[in-house]
Design a protein around this motif. Structure first.
Motif, PDB file in Angstrom:
ATOM      1  N   ALA A   1       0.693  -1.314  -0.131  1.00 15.27           N
ATOM      2  CA  ALA A   1      -0.277  -0.370  -0.096  1.00 15.27           C
ATOM      3  C   ALA A   1       0.991   1.012   0.151  1.00 15.27           C
ATOM      4  O   ALA A   1       1.850   1.413   1.026  1.00 15.27           O
ATOM      5  CB  ALA A   1      -1.222   0.474   1.411  1.00 15.27           C
ATOM      6  N   HIS A   2       0.578   2.002  -0.698  1.00 12.61           N
ATOM      7  CA  HIS A   2       0.940   3.223  -0.869  1.00 12.61           C
ATOM      8  C   HIS A   2      -0.157   4.527  -0.427  1.00 12.61           C
ATOM      9  O   HIS A   2      -0.728   4.541  -1.201  1.00 12.61           O
ATOM     10  CB  HIS A   2       2.109   4.060  -2.378  1.00 12.61           C
ATOM     11  N   HIS A   3       0.633   4.628   0.646  1.00 16.73           N
ATOM     12  CA  HIS A   3       0.047   6.344   1.200  1.00 16.73           C
ATOM     13  C   HIS A   3       0.206   7.814   0.755  1.00 16.73           C
ATOM     14  O   HIS A   3       0.747   7.973   0.543  1.00 16.73           O
ATOM     15  CB  HIS A   3      -0.588   6.046   2.122  1.00 16.73           C
ATOM     16  N   ASP A   4      -1.227   8.376   0.596  1.00 18.80           N
ATOM     17  CA  ASP A   4      -0.667   9.927   0.574  1.00 18.80           C
ATOM     18  C   ASP A   4      -0.479  10.458  -0.813  1.00 18.80           C
ATOM     19  O   ASP A   4       0.271  11.435  -0.958  1.00 18.80           O
ATOM     20  CB  ASP A   4      -0.254  10.115   1.510  1.00 18.80           C
ATOM     21  N   LEU A   5      -1.057   9.586  -1.988  1.00 22.41           N
ATOM     22  CA  LEU A   5      -0.775   9.940  -3.305  1.00 22.41           C
ATOM     23  C   LEU A   5      -1.306  10.749  -3.899  1.00 22.41           C
ATOM     24  O   LEU A   5      -0.401  11.926  -4.544  1.00 22.41           O
ATOM     25  CB  LEU A   5      -0.465   8.845  -4.023  1.00 22.41           C
ATOM     26  N   GLY A   6      -2.242  11.228  -3.868  1.00 22.55           N
ATOM     27  CA  GLY A   6      -2.902  11.998  -3.926  1.00 22.55           C
ATOM     28  C   GLY A   6      -3.082  12.518  -5.261  1.00 22.55           C
ATOM     29  O   GLY A   6      -3.730  10.929  -5.926  1.00 22.55           O
ATOM     30  N   ASP A   7      -2.918  13.620  -6.403  1.00 20.08           N
ATOM     31  CA  ASP A   7      -2.620  13.503  -7.759  1.00 20.08           C
ATOM     32  C   ASP A   7      -2.448  12.203  -8.473  1.00 20.08           C
ATOM     33  O   ASP A   7      -1.819  12.496  -9.643  1.00 20.08           O
ATOM     34  CB  ASP A   7      -2.970  14.978  -8.062  1.00 20.08           C
ATOM     35  N   LEU A   8      -0.925  11.943  -7.382  1.00 14.83           N
ATOM     36  CA  LEU A   8       0.251  11.107  -8.170  1.00 14.83           C
ATOM     37  C   LEU A   8      -0.389   9.675  -8.463  1.00 14.83           C
ATOM     38  O   LEU A   8       0.349   8.895  -8.690  1.00 14.83           O
ATOM     39  CB  LEU A   8       1.038  10.931  -7.687  1.00 14.83           C
TER      40      LEU A   8
END
Length: 159
Positions: A107-114
């Motif tokens: 899990a990759h967290h806090d990606l927002g617009d990416l």
């Protein structure tokens, strides 16, 4: 490709991947300098213990820098993720031993617009990780052609 699932929700990219090797072998993809260099980029600093650092050169001076926040070999790994010109984020990985190998929940967290750019990127990297832990690394010179193919497939699947 043993990608078993991918989901995006609340700025989190979640990928589940099955490896036909024991959890210790998959863990080596993160703490063995040579294996890490086959799938993520040239390992500069590798200390996969709580408080340690993981620094990887992705080419042309693009370094990812991570601080290990949790390391419970071979079950759980958590770290920060810093990449040039991007907001800081974090990665959590759990390893589940199964009869025929290991399921990794990434899990990759806090990606927002990416979010959409990281999907095909991580799928490409995890494809390389799978090859590396199976003892048949894919040449890094093929990374961008493989990424382009997976990016096209990912975009089509997201429509």
């Amino acid at each position: 490709m043993p990608l078993t699932s991918i989901a995006t929700d609340n700025d989190v990219l979640a990928i589940s991947w099955f490896f036909a090797v024991p959890a210790d072998s998959v863990w080596a993809g993160f703490d063995d300098r040579e294996v890490l260099s086959h799938w993520l980029g040239r390992a500069i600093e590798v200390n996969v213990s709580a408080g340690g650092a993981l620094v990887v050169d992705h080419g042309e001076g693009y370094l990812s820098r991570s601080v290990i926040t949790e390391a419970d070999r071979p079950q759980r790994l958590s770290m920060t993720w810093e990449f040039p010109d991007e907001p800081d984020s974090r990665v959590t990985i759990t390893f589940h031993s199964e009869d025929a190998g290991t399921r990794m929940d990434f899990a990759h967290h806090d990606l927002g617009d990416l979010m959409n750019s990281y999907g095909p990127g991580w799928i490409t990297h995890l494809t390389y990780l799978e090859a590396a832990v199976n003892g048949a690394p894919v040449p890094l010179s093929q990374f961008w052609p493989v990424h382009a193919t997976l990016e096209t497939l990912y975009a089509g699947a997201r429509r």
